[in-house]
Scaffold this active site. Sequence first.
Site, PDB file in Angstrom:
ATOM      1  CG  HIS A 164     -23.423   1.006  16.216  1.00  0.00           C
ATOM      2  ND1 HIS A 164     -24.437   1.617  16.924  1.00  0.00           N
ATOM      3  CD2 HIS A 164     -24.025   0.331  15.211  1.00  0.00           C
ATOM      4  CE1 HIS A 164     -25.610   1.310  16.361  1.00  0.00           C
ATOM      5  NE2 HIS A 164     -25.378   0.536  15.322  1.00  0.00           N
ATOM      6  CB  SER A 285       4.582  16.520  21.857  1.00  0.00           C
ATOM      7  OG  SER A 285       4.926  16.610  23.220  1.00  0.00           O
ATOM      8  CE  LYS A 291       1.084  12.581  20.740  1.00  0.00           C
ATOM      9  NZ  LYS A 291       0.638  13.264  21.956  1.00  0.00           N
ATOM     10  CD  GLU A 298      -5.589  17.160  17.677  1.00  0.00           C
ATOM     11  OE1 GLU A 298      -5.776  16.898  18.863  1.00  0.00           O
ATOM     12  OE2 GLU A 298      -4.454  17.339  17.193  1.00  0.00           O
TER      13      GLU A 298
END
Length: 467
Positions: A164, A285, A291, A298
């Site tokens: 979980h 970024s 970043k 992804e």
Amino acid sequence: MTTSNQHNQEKLSSARFSESTDAFVEAFTASIQFDHRMYKQDIQGSIAHAKMLTKVGILNNAELNDIENGLAQIQAEIEAGQMQWSIKQEDIHMNIEARLTHLIGITGKKLHTGRSRNDQVATDIRLYLRDEIDLILPELNRLQTGLVMLAEREADTIMPGFTHLQTAQPVTFGHHMLAWFEMLKRDVERLHDCRKRVNTLPLGSAALAGTTYPIDRQYTAQLLGFERITENSLDGVSDRDFAIEFTHVCATLMMHLSRFSEELVLWSSAQFQFIDLPDRFCTGSSIMPQKKNPDVPELVRGKTGRVYGHLMSLLTLMKSQPLAYNKDNQEDKEPLFDTVDTVRGSLRAFADMMPAITVKRDITYAAAKRGFSTATDLADYLVGKGLTFRDSHEIVGLAVAHGLKSGQDLSEMPLATLQSFCDQITDDVFEVLTLEGSVAARDHLGGTAPNQVRAAVARAKVVLAQG
Ligand code: ARG
């Protein structure tokens, strides 16, 4: 690719028609824009067919020679980017045949004896998929090798195991990597199994009913390395199960890579910091200078949807087709090609990335210490002292509640505190409350103990060596 509408060759099947095809319809029904990808397999299939026709006396040796030379020249032209693809010739099969006839004259027109584009295209796709499977398998092996190396390196590294997404029990990082290895192992098995059904020759089915010529299908199969031949001509030209099966195998593989991606994205975040992905697999970024984005995982996660979509396209493509061949089947290629590209690209990126992943051992260790990950060990310890598991569960629950209030892990509580929950606890309890003790105790096949990780790595290496 160059396509020309003014190809000097007339459309091959035009005699029956009293008007020429509408220009838009011609473009709309053509597949050359994408099926030129199968040029090698089309030529390979035609050479085998011509050899078979020669063997049974339909072509003579001089004709075979001309066909082979002509096709070799066409292959060279295609590979040099010189082939003029023509929409008028509709697809890869007719483009090559028209060019062959242009090059060697009337003999080129004999090549199509005893076959149809229906069994020709079915053969081409199977040859194409077989080739691609044979490129995907080594890439999978490379990724699995990377996982096994990482597992070996991190056999003793402790991290929290989750259910979980809540801290559950400590596990070793190596054990976690080998879970991915197992999934990929099943994907490899599925791919090998699928390859058997791909590797079946439909040529000889002709348009749908077979052919009147004395063809030798076993000989063609042998020339092309097919393990067997299809046993029903109607099925031979219409079956695309093998393509659906391949796409299903790829969809499952992508699902695995997507789950893996999800963990890599989480683990490389500032909140987890379990791993560092090498800079060359990340991007920055345009606005936020700090970043470092995990683009590769992804994108792989994102691309998974394409393959699921292709599986659904192919299933839907087939669901209402009566026997035998229907033009619908031309729509099988783009989903298949994109599945192949997506899977090969994703595997390559992952295989390249694996050896460069760094594990931040101190951080994974500290994370495992938070969240009472050895609570089950304490419950098991109490069972060892004669309590029932349910009673132990209750007692440990109280100890955890105390730890939450006092900000202490179970292993950090004084013995007296632990004894206040159960007087059977003695100072040997601290052995089971340590993370090392917890993982080492799960020392059976399939368990997370470092010993077991090393044994599993040894078994995995044997599997990988078998290919
Ligand atoms: N381009 C076609 C395909 O991809 C080849 C077979 C065409 N056969 C036919 N009878 N129109 O399926």
